[in-house]
Design a protein around this motif. Structure first.
Motif, short mmCIF file in Angstrom:
data_model
loop_
_atom_site.label_atom_id
_atom_site.label_comp_id
_atom_site.label_asym_id
_atom_site.label_seq_id
_atom_site.Cartn_x
_atom_site.Cartn_y
_atom_site.Cartn_z
N ARG A 84 -3.47 -3.95 -1.74
CA ARG A 84 -4.56 -3.71 -2.67
C ARG A 84 -4.02 -3.38 -4.06
NH1 ARG A 84 -8.10 0.91 0.49
NH2 ARG A 84 -8.25 -0.10 2.57
N SER A 85 -4.80 -3.73 -5.07
CA SER A 85 -4.48 -3.34 -6.44
C SER A 85 -4.96 -1.91 -6.66
CB SER A 85 -5.16 -4.29 -7.43
OG SER A 85 -4.90 -3.89 -8.76
N HIS A 86 -4.06 -1.07 -7.16
CA HIS A 86 -4.42 0.33 -7.36
C HIS A 86 -3.48 0.97 -8.38
CE1 HIS A 86 -5.89 4.37 -6.37
NE2 HIS A 86 -4.63 4.75 -6.32
N GLN A 121 -2.40 -4.14 4.59
CA GLN A 121 -3.45 -4.47 3.63
C GLN A 121 -2.91 -4.21 2.22
OE1 GLN A 121 -7.06 -2.17 4.44
NE2 GLN A 121 -6.27 -1.75 6.49
N THR A 163 -0.26 -0.46 -1.96
CA THR A 163 -0.89 -0.66 -3.26
C THR A 163 0.14 -0.74 -4.39
OG1 THR A 163 -1.14 1.73 -3.71
CG2 THR A 163 -2.92 0.64 -2.50
#
Length: 277
Positions: free
Chosen positions: A193-195, A191, A140
């Motif tokens: 992800r934006s976080h 994976q 992320t």
């Protein structure tokens, strides 16, 4: 730039990213926001900061916050954490997870992807020991531009020569134009992800290993404590946390403790395990 405009941007940066900017860092702010100002066809950074203060579009605000982040990263950075992962952390987890045969790893603030891809290489190179296991690597970052680069898996000549051995480069990459493309096998393992770390760990689930390296150094004490508590809650009871060599939990957390003889490696303290129990 006027003080009110600069102070307003410092407040925005702290609220949205936890980044602490002081008057002494005005030169850094100016240097990193100059390209944004040019792209917006503004006279310079002072005009950009004035626009932010008067009510800029959300997209522009986020671009400015992203511009302040340090995205320094390279493959197998600092070496030691990856050696500890290979020789100590993973063998212990493999022995403990024989029933579930699953591992979940989180790379927080993953930047342009070199760290999670390095971990993916290690896992692939363990071969038969992890055959048939369910492996999740969640990577992320709060910056969409660096996540786009990470997802592409394309790195230039300079980037692949920072930390990668010739053997690993030949095994896990193929030429792509003037650069190199990560193997699809590795890409499928991660994976992206934006976080935002300030938003907690909701939705991350229970994690066996967390890499959160060279991130806490940019936060103030209150935000460091907040993030460490969130990481503690997300860790499995026998999970591991990797921090940067210049980072510590001393004076910040009573639920996470260093692993003796393992620089940068942490685990739940007995207080933390008791709390979960």
């Amino acid at each position: 730039m006027t003080d009110p405009d600069y102070d307003n941007f410092c407040r925005l940066a702290r609220e949205r990213s936890g980044l602490v900017l002081t008057p002494a860092k005005a030169y850094l702010v100016s240097g990193r926001l100059e390209p944004v100002a040019r792209a917006e066809k503004l006279a310079g950074v002072p005009e950009l900061l004035a626009r932010l203060r008067s009510g800029a579009p959300e997209a522009l605000i986020q671009r400015c916050i992203d511009a302040m982040a340090t995205h320094e990263s390279y493959f197998f950075r600092d070496g030691t954490p990856f050696e500890q992962l290979t020789t100590s952390v993973l063998p212990t987890l493999i022995a403990a997870r024989q029933n579930t045969r699953s591992l979940r790893i989180w790379c927080a603030a993953c930047s342009s992807g070199q760290e999670p891809y390095s971990i993916a290489m290690i896992l692939q190179e363990m071969g038969a020991r992890l055959a048939g296991w369910k492996i999740e690597i969640i990577a992320t970052d709060m910056s969409e531009p660096v996540l786009t680069k990470a997802r592409s898996g394309i790195y230039n000549e300079f980037e692949v020569k920072r930390g990668l051995s010739p053997e690993r480069l030949a095994r896990w990459f193929k030429p792509q134009g003037t650069g190199w493309q990560v193997s699809p096998v590795l890409q499928q393992m991660v994976q992206f992800r934006s976080h935002n770390l300030l938003k907690g760990t909701t939705g991350m689930g229970v994690l066996d290993v967390i890499f959160c390296r060279n991130v806490l150094i940019y936060f103030d004490v209150d935000h460091k404590r907040q993030i460490l508590e969130q990481l503690h809650r997300a860790m499995a009871n026998d999970g591991s946390l990797f921090l940067g060599s210049a980072e510590t939990v001393m004076g910040l957390s009573q639920t996470i403790e260093p692993v003796t003889g393992m620089r940068g490696l942490y685990r739940r303290s007995q207080v933390g395990v008791a709390r979960v129990a």
